[in-house]
Design a protein around this motif. Structure first.
Motif, PDB file in Angstrom:
ATOM      1  N   VAL A  58       6.776  11.907  -7.516  1.00 22.21           N
ATOM      2  CA  VAL A  58       6.765  10.478  -7.883  1.00 22.21           C
ATOM      3  C   VAL A  58       7.353   9.639  -6.755  1.00 22.21           C
ATOM      4  O   VAL A  58       6.796   8.603  -6.366  1.00 22.21           O
ATOM      5  CB  VAL A  58       7.513  10.253  -9.208  1.00 22.21           C
ATOM      6  CG1 VAL A  58       7.775   8.772  -9.443  1.00 22.21           C
ATOM      7  CG2 VAL A  58       6.735  10.848 -10.369  1.00 22.21           C
ATOM      8  N   LEU A  59       8.487  10.065  -6.206  1.00 25.26           N
ATOM      9  CA  LEU A  59       9.099   9.305  -5.106  1.00 25.26           C
ATOM     10  C   LEU A  59       8.216   9.283  -3.864  1.00 25.26           C
ATOM     11  O   LEU A  59       8.134   8.272  -3.158  1.00 25.26           O
ATOM     12  CB  LEU A  59      10.470   9.890  -4.777  1.00 25.26           C
ATOM     13  CG  LEU A  59      11.568   9.612  -5.796  1.00 25.26           C
ATOM     14  CD1 LEU A  59      12.852  10.330  -5.393  1.00 25.26           C
ATOM     15  CD2 LEU A  59      11.805   8.122  -5.945  1.00 25.26           C
ATOM     16  N   THR A  60       7.529  10.389  -3.604  1.00 24.50           N
ATOM     17  CA  THR A  60       6.604  10.427  -2.471  1.00 24.50           C
ATOM     18  C   THR A  60       5.455   9.444  -2.679  1.00 24.50           C
ATOM     19  O   THR A  60       5.055   8.724  -1.753  1.00 24.50           O
ATOM     20  CB  THR A  60       6.061  11.856  -2.270  1.00 24.50           C
ATOM     21  OG1 THR A  60       7.158  12.732  -2.040  1.00 24.50           O
ATOM     22  CG2 THR A  60       5.093  11.927  -1.110  1.00 24.50           C
ATOM     23  N   GLY A  61       4.928   9.400  -3.892  1.00 21.01           N
ATOM     24  CA  GLY A  61       3.855   8.454  -4.198  1.00 21.01           C
ATOM     25  C   GLY A  61       4.313   7.011  -4.058  1.00 21.01           C
ATOM     26  O   GLY A  61       3.605   6.173  -3.493  1.00 21.01           O
ATOM     27  N   ILE A  62       5.506   6.726  -4.556  1.00 20.24           N
ATOM     28  CA  ILE A  62       6.052   5.366  -4.443  1.00 20.24           C
ATOM     29  C   ILE A  62       6.258   5.012  -2.967  1.00 20.24           C
ATOM     30  O   ILE A  62       5.942   3.901  -2.529  1.00 20.24           O
ATOM     31  CB  ILE A  62       7.365   5.246  -5.245  1.00 20.24           C
ATOM     32  CG1 ILE A  62       7.074   5.320  -6.739  1.00 20.24           C
ATOM     33  CG2 ILE A  62       8.092   3.954  -4.912  1.00 20.24           C
ATOM     34  CD1 ILE A  62       8.321   5.428  -7.606  1.00 20.24           C
ATOM     35  N   GLY A  63       6.770   5.973  -2.203  1.00 19.45           N
ATOM     36  CA  GLY A  63       6.963   5.729  -0.769  1.00 19.45           C
ATOM     37  C   GLY A  63       5.651   5.463  -0.049  1.00 19.45           C
ATOM     38  O   GLY A  63       5.584   4.609   0.832  1.00 19.45           O
ATOM     39  N   ALA A  64       4.613   6.180  -0.435  1.00 18.31           N
ATOM     40  CA  ALA A  64       3.298   5.964   0.187  1.00 18.31           C
ATOM     41  C   ALA A  64       2.766   4.576  -0.131  1.00 18.31           C
ATOM     42  O   ALA A  64       2.230   3.888   0.737  1.00 18.31           O
ATOM     43  CB  ALA A  64       2.318   7.035  -0.274  1.00 18.31           C
ATOM     44  N   VAL A  65       2.933   4.157  -1.375  1.00 21.55           N
ATOM     45  CA  VAL A  65       2.471   2.818  -1.769  1.00 21.55           C
ATOM     46  C   VAL A  65       3.264   1.751  -1.031  1.00 21.55           C
ATOM     47  O   VAL A  65       2.694   0.770  -0.524  1.00 21.55           O
ATOM     48  CB  VAL A  65       2.565   2.647  -3.303  1.00 21.55           C
ATOM     49  CG1 VAL A  65       2.358   1.202  -3.708  1.00 21.55           C
ATOM     50  CG2 VAL A  65       1.562   3.550  -3.997  1.00 21.55           C
ATOM     51  N   LEU A  66       4.579   1.919  -0.954  1.00 21.65           N
ATOM     52  CA  LEU A  66       5.409   0.942  -0.241  1.00 21.65           C
ATOM     53  C   LEU A  66       5.070   0.918   1.248  1.00 21.65           C
ATOM     54  O   LEU A  66       5.034  -0.154   1.872  1.00 21.65           O
ATOM     55  CB  LEU A  66       6.888   1.251  -0.447  1.00 21.65           C
ATOM     56  CG  LEU A  66       7.443   0.968  -1.831  1.00 21.65           C
ATOM     57  CD1 LEU A  66       8.900   1.425  -1.925  1.00 21.65           C
ATOM     58  CD2 LEU A  66       7.336  -0.511  -2.161  1.00 21.65           C
ATOM     59  N   GLY A  67       4.810   2.092   1.835  1.00 21.06           N
ATOM     60  CA  GLY A  67       4.424   2.138   3.245  1.00 21.06           C
ATOM     61  C   GLY A  67       3.107   1.427   3.495  1.00 21.06           C
ATOM     62  O   GLY A  67       2.964   0.697   4.482  1.00 21.06           O
ATOM     63  N   ALA A  68       2.147   1.630   2.609  1.00 19.84           N
ATOM     64  CA  ALA A  68       0.849   0.953   2.764  1.00 19.84           C
ATOM     65  C   ALA A  68       1.008  -0.555   2.604  1.00 19.84           C
ATOM     66  O   ALA A  68       0.394  -1.338   3.336  1.00 19.84           O
ATOM     67  CB  ALA A  68      -0.146   1.490   1.742  1.00 19.84           C
ATOM     68  N   ALA A  69       1.845  -0.979   1.661  1.00 18.51           N
ATOM     69  CA  ALA A  69       2.084  -2.415   1.473  1.00 18.51           C
ATOM     70  C   ALA A  69       2.759  -3.005   2.708  1.00 18.51           C
ATOM     71  O   ALA A  69       2.412  -4.102   3.158  1.00 18.51           O
ATOM     72  CB  ALA A  69       2.931  -2.649   0.229  1.00 18.51           C
ATOM     73  N   GLY A  70       3.719  -2.281   3.270  1.00 20.76           N
ATOM     74  CA  GLY A  70       4.384  -2.755   4.478  1.00 20.76           C
ATOM     75  C   GLY A  70       3.431  -2.856   5.650  1.00 20.76           C
ATOM     76  O   GLY A  70       3.463  -3.821   6.417  1.00 20.76           O
ATOM     77  N   ALA A  71       2.571  -1.878   5.804  1.00 19.91           N
ATOM     78  CA  ALA A  71       1.590  -1.913   6.887  1.00 19.91           C
ATOM     79  C   ALA A  71       0.625  -3.090   6.717  1.00 19.91           C
ATOM     80  O   ALA A  71       0.255  -3.752   7.694  1.00 19.91           O
ATOM     81  CB  ALA A  71       0.814  -0.606   6.935  1.00 19.91           C
ATOM     82  N   ALA A  72       0.232  -3.373   5.484  1.00 13.97           N
ATOM     83  CA  ALA A  72      -0.653  -4.517   5.226  1.00 13.97           C
ATOM     84  C   ALA A  72       0.047  -5.831   5.570  1.00 13.97           C
ATOM     85  O   ALA A  72      -0.576  -6.740   6.137  1.00 13.97           O
ATOM     86  CB  ALA A  72      -1.100  -4.514   3.772  1.00 13.97           C
ATOM     87  N   MET A  73       1.328  -5.919   5.258  1.00 14.40           N
ATOM     88  CA  MET A  73       2.076  -7.139   5.579  1.00 14.40           C
ATOM     89  C   MET A  73       2.207  -7.324   7.087  1.00 14.40           C
ATOM     90  O   MET A  73       2.075  -8.451   7.598  1.00 14.40           O
ATOM     91  CB  MET A  73       3.454  -7.098   4.918  1.00 14.40           C
ATOM     92  CG  MET A  73       3.404  -7.217   3.410  1.00 14.40           C
ATOM     93  SD  MET A  73       5.001  -6.964   2.636  1.00 14.40           S
ATOM     94  CE  MET A  73       5.897  -8.399   3.186  1.00 14.40           C
ATOM     95  N   VAL A  74       2.447  -6.236   7.812  1.00 10.77           N
ATOM     96  CA  VAL A  74       2.538  -6.317   9.274  1.00 10.77           C
ATOM     97  C   VAL A  74       1.209  -6.763   9.861  1.00 10.77           C
ATOM     98  O   VAL A  74       1.156  -7.629  10.736  1.00 10.77           O
ATOM     99  CB  VAL A  74       2.981  -4.958   9.862  1.00 10.77           C
ATOM    100  CG1 VAL A  74       2.772  -4.905  11.364  1.00 10.77           C
ATOM    101  CG2 VAL A  74       4.423  -4.681   9.520  1.00 10.77           C
ATOM    102  N   CYS A  75       0.116  -6.201   9.380  1.00  8.95           N
ATOM    103  CA  CYS A  75      -1.216  -6.589   9.871  1.00  8.95           C
ATOM    104  C   CYS A  75      -1.510  -8.057   9.597  1.00  8.95           C
ATOM    105  O   CYS A  75      -2.056  -8.759  10.452  1.00  8.95           O
ATOM    106  CB  CYS A  75      -2.285  -5.701   9.249  1.00  8.95           C
ATOM    107  SG  CYS A  75      -2.261  -4.011   9.876  1.00  8.95           S
ATOM    108  N   ALA A  76      -1.151  -8.521   8.414  1.00  8.24           N
ATOM    109  CA  ALA A  76      -1.380  -9.923   8.073  1.00  8.24           C
ATOM    110  C   ALA A  76      -0.559 -10.836   8.976  1.00  8.24           C
ATOM    111  O   ALA A  76      -1.058 -11.874   9.451  1.00  8.24           O
ATOM    112  CB  ALA A  76      -1.036 -10.168   6.610  1.00  8.24           C
ATOM    113  N   ALA A  77       0.696 -10.478   9.234  1.00  9.85           N
ATOM    114  CA  ALA A  77       1.546 -11.299  10.102  1.00  9.85           C
ATOM    115  C   ALA A  77       0.990 -11.340  11.524  1.00  9.85           C
ATOM    116  O   ALA A  77       0.955 -12.413  12.155  1.00  9.85           O
ATOM    117  CB  ALA A  77       2.971 -10.750  10.104  1.00  9.85           C
TER     118      ALA A  77
END
Length: 92
Positions: A23-42
């Motif tokens: 579960v923690l690995t899945g949450i980390g993957a989702v948070l990592g993908a969200a962070g990468a999307a935010m960096v790309c948008a910026a």
């Protein structure tokens, strides 16, 4: 010959710890993908504003560079052709 049952008979996994880790690995993957999307948008937003502030649009700069390259290529080709012709006309 050992079978899988007898080989792995002492190997027991703590299922709650395994599930929690998954579960923690899945949450980390989702948070990592969200962070990468935010960096790309910026970066995309910053790039667009930078391009808007340029005096000359990138397409105009590219067209100018292409024209200069064509002129240089034509001049080099002509010089090479003339040198070859001069070499062919000279006696050995």
């Amino acid at each position: 010959m050992a079978t899988n049952d007898s080989f792995l008979s002492g190997f027991q996994v703590n299922r709650s710890l395994l599930a929690g880790g998954a579960v923690l690995t899945g949450i980390g993957a989702v948070l990592g993908a969200a962070g990468a999307a935010m960096v790309c948008a910026a970066l995309a937003t910053a790039g667009r504003s930078w391009v808007r502030q340029l005096d000359t649009p990138p397409t105009a700069m590219a067209q100018r560079a292409l024209r200069q390259a064509k002129v240089a290529s034509t001049a080099a080709s002509s010089a090479g052709w003339q040198a070859w012709r001069a070499e062919q006309g000279s006696p050995n």
